[in-house]
Design an enzyme around this catalytic site. Structure first.
Site, PDB file in Angstrom:
ATOM      1  N   CYS A 502       0.904  -0.984  -0.372  1.00 28.15           N
ATOM      2  CA  CYS A 502       0.153   0.215  -0.144  1.00 28.15           C
ATOM      3  C   CYS A 502       0.905   1.138   0.143  1.00 28.15           C
ATOM      4  CB  CYS A 502      -1.019   0.308   1.300  1.00 28.15           C
ATOM      5  SG  CYS A 502      -2.358   0.831   1.690  1.00 28.15           S
ATOM      6  N   HIS A 629      -3.351  -5.428  -0.071  1.00 28.14           N
ATOM      7  CA  HIS A 629      -3.253  -5.681   1.526  1.00 28.14           C
ATOM      8  C   HIS A 629      -3.415  -7.322   1.513  1.00 28.14           C
ATOM      9  CE1 HIS A 629      -2.454  -1.557   3.990  1.00 28.14           C
ATOM     10  NE2 HIS A 629      -3.576  -1.761   3.027  1.00 28.14           N
ATOM     11  N   GLU A 631      -1.435  -9.462   3.229  1.00 28.95           N
ATOM     12  CA  GLU A 631      -1.647 -10.208   4.922  1.00 28.95           C
ATOM     13  C   GLU A 631      -2.683 -10.907   4.922  1.00 28.95           C
ATOM     14  OE1 GLU A 631      -1.938  -5.523   5.342  1.00 28.95           O
ATOM     15  OE2 GLU A 631      -0.995  -6.823   3.567  1.00 28.95           O
TER      16      GLU A 631
END
Length: 669
Positions: A502, A629, A631
């Site tokens: 990001c 993202h 994750e």
């Protein structure tokens, strides 16, 4: 399907069904409260055209009686309860409510997730709801220092980080409504009042707020989150905060009412408390008090989960049972473990699944072995046992490094990759601003402050130079951004594996523009709206009037344009991936071609071709920036492909030997 003559008796059908099912006991047909005799005329006796259909559905056999002349009637044959058929109705939703006492952050989220793991291992379908008593509508506008990270869902919901625990532990895809906040409740009630839905009534906490909470829970509990059709079997509800807090009171009352409107037999209350150890003695008074508070609010816990640094003594469990009116076998010891993947195993070893199944009349469809979960726990232990000197060292350059919860999903994604590789990854936390040049004593203030800043600066650079990979995560605001740019430059010029997420990707673009294109004032519009070279700009469709919920949020498709790119290799040859986003700034599409011409390759774009999603450079072992993202979709046992590839690159870099810069050769900004 069984078809009989009109004159046949029900007894013939029941006897045949008993033979077909291999049942020893005779089957008894029940209609309401009346047993249907085999020698009498009854509404269920055969008529012309009447057909009985039998279908197996899990633990039940569904019996449907139909004919062209009457409405169909459905029954259910339950194998567990003396082979009795009773009128078929929709199965009742079961609820496990997790509350907490004594202090916040006691582990309610992990407890709720672990209970979900046990229920799921028993073959039951599970969903989860988190109640947050704060007045914010969602977690999107809250500082990480206030609340930890904001976890983003597929539908763009910005939620409490505990929903990340639920998704990772239970492999679910939750929705924004699975996070209930006081802000959402009051907004819904006030909107109804403005529309006149209450017909002139005085709108009050009781009953309007509590009714809204109950309606919300009932509605969301029936929404599947596992990708399968139909409602789940069990909904795990976690009440945030601490019992006794003013802001939690309406929710405690709503839950008290909810258990009666939906049947006390369908609810199990689990209370998480603390048993501190003072002078070597386990103290029960805090738990006694918090259970007293809970009971005074009208809720009696069925299960006590007691946090402590060591296993509860049996005498302590008996004492708690006596003073809390909870059975001694229902007092569970949640002692400190080596990793969180041990928690479901600890609860299972103390019979938590059996207690809940008995309390809720749940019937496991499979024998829970938890083999896969046990393997996760063992791998979690194994990676911590590796010699720290041999561990992979990851330089984590962020701005909220003093609070681990601010980057929880990123840390978990790193952990998932480490467990998959069975390698220890040591995260070297670097406050980004500490990498920036140190001001002289006159500018910095006191000589002591200047000396302290110099020490921090040297320590930060020692960590960076000793690392095998560099990760720059997302964030907001300009504090520390110059330090992050320096870290990106270090990774690029020294060919250290680099991952920018990001804001990390955006700053990689800034660094490249400054040092490769010579645009020394290149920056993001977020930091300098009047800059000449804004390589990162505000997205035109995003409103500037409000902040909450107005970013580009949720799962979006990214097209991979080059089949030979690093991105394509990371994702196993896929040319399109779906990842979660949370940003309001983007790479300036007007300068993307100029950057590409100098070697910064935008190999991933959105479906319009205007939004840059993935950036790479050639002649580098691993240089990967992504606007999304990755994750948020990483799971234990199924790590994010991006993080897995990043960790593998770090391992290769470690084998070849690290490169370092001296402080005299620090890269310019």
């Amino acid at each position: 399907m069984y078809v009989y003559e009109q004159s046949a008796l029900i007894e013939e059908f029941l006897m045949q069904l008993q033979v077909d099912l291999g049942m020893e006991e005779p089957i008894v047909l029940v209609d309401g409260e009346y047993v249907v005799g085999s020698k009498i005329t009854h509404a269920l006796c055969w008529k012309e055209g009447r057909i009985l259909e039998v279908a197996e559905g899990g633990d039940f056999f569904q019996i449907k009686i139909s004919s062209p002349f009457e409405d169909p009637t459905e029954y259910e044959l339950t194998r567990q309860r003396s082979a009795t058929m009773a009128p078929l109705g929709p199965p009742k939703m079961k609820y496990v409510v997790v509350t907490g006492g004594v202090l916040s952050g006691i582990g309610k989220g992990i407890t709720a997730s672990s209970i979900g793991v046990l229920l799921k291992a028993a073959g039951l379908r599970v969903t989860a709801i988190k109640i947050d008593p704060y007045l914010n509508v969602d977690a999107g506008t809250m500082s990480p220092y206030e609340h930890g990270e904001t976890f983003v869902l597929d539908d763009g919901g910005e939620t409490d980080l505990d929903l990340g625990n639920y998704e990772r532990f239970l492999d679910l895809r939750l929705h924004r409504d699975n996070n209930l906040t006081t802000g959402k409740v009051y907004k819904e009630v006030i909107d109804k009042e403005r529309r006149g839905d209450y017909l002139g009534k005085t709108v009050q906490v009781l009953p309007h707020i509590t009714d809204c909470v109950q309606s919300w829970l009932d509605r969301v509990a029936h929404v599947p989150a596992d990708g399968q059709p139909g409602p789940p079997d069990v909904c795990v509800i976690e009440l945030g905060g601490t019992v006794g807090d003013i802001e939690s009171a309406p929710y405690v009352e709503a839950l008290r009412q909810f258990q009666f409107t939906h049947g006390v037999e369908n609810f199990a209350f689990v209370h998480v408390s603390l048993v501190p150890i003072m002078s070597g003695e386990q103290k029960t008074k805090p738990t006694q008090h918090t259970v007293r508070d809970l009971r005074s609010a009208g809720i009696a816990p069925d299960l006590l989960v007691c946090r402590s640094s060591k296993l509860l003594d049996f005498s302590i469990r008996k004492k708690l049972a006596m003073f809390t009116q909870v059975a001694a076998e229902n007092v569970v010891s949640a002692f400190d473990v080596t990793n969180i993947y041990q928690v479901p195993l600890v609860l299972h070893s103390q019979g938590v699944l059996e207690i809940l199944c008995q309390r809720l009349s749940l019937h496991a469809t499979s024998q829970p072995t938890l083999t896969a979960w046990r393997s996760l726990a063992e791998r979690g232990d194994k990676i911590t046992e590796e010699d720290p000197d041999d561990a992979l060292k990851l330089a984590f350059v962020g701005k909220y490094t003093s609070l681990a919860d601010a980057y929880q999903s990123v840390f978990k994604a790193i952990e998932h990759s480490a467990m998959e590789m069975e390698r220890r990854i040591e995260i070297l936390l670097i406050e980004a601003s500490d990498l920036e040049p140190v001001e002289d004593s006159a500018e910095a203030g006191s000589s002591m402050e200047a000396a302290n800043n110099k020490v921090k600066h040297e320590e930060a650079w020692d960590k960076l130079r000793s690392s095998h990979c560099v990760l720059v995560p997302g964030g907001f605001g300009d504090r520390g951004t110059e330090g992050k740019v320096i870290a990106v430059n270090y990774a690029r010029t020294n060919k250290v594996p680099f991952l920018g997420i990001c804001l990390g990707m955006q700053l990689a673009v800034v660094e490249f523009a400054r040092n490769q294109l010579g645009w020394r004032d290149a920056t993001s519009e977020e930091f300098d709206k009047s800059a000449n070279n804004k390589v990162v700009v505000y997205m035109p469709e995003i409103s500037k009037a409000t902040m909450g919920g107005n970013m580009r949020l949720g799962t979006r498709k990214t097209l991979i344009l080059d089949s030979e790119s690093l991105a394509s290799k990371i994702y196993g040859g896929k040319m399109a991936v779906d990842e979660r986003h949370r940003h309001r700034y983007e790479v300036n599409p007007e300068v993307a071609h100029l950057l590409s011409a100098q070697g910064l390759k935008f190999v991933g774009q959105d479906e319009t071709g205007q939004r840059m999603e993935i950036v790479e450079i050639d002649d580098h072992p691993f240089y990967f920036g992504c606007q999304y993202h990755p994750e948020f979709k990483s799971r234990p046992g199924n790590p994010s492909p991006v993080f897995m590839a990043f960790a593998m690159a770090a391992q290769e870099f470690q084998k070849k030997g690290n490169m370092t810069n001296s402080l005299d050769d620090e890269p310019f900004r």
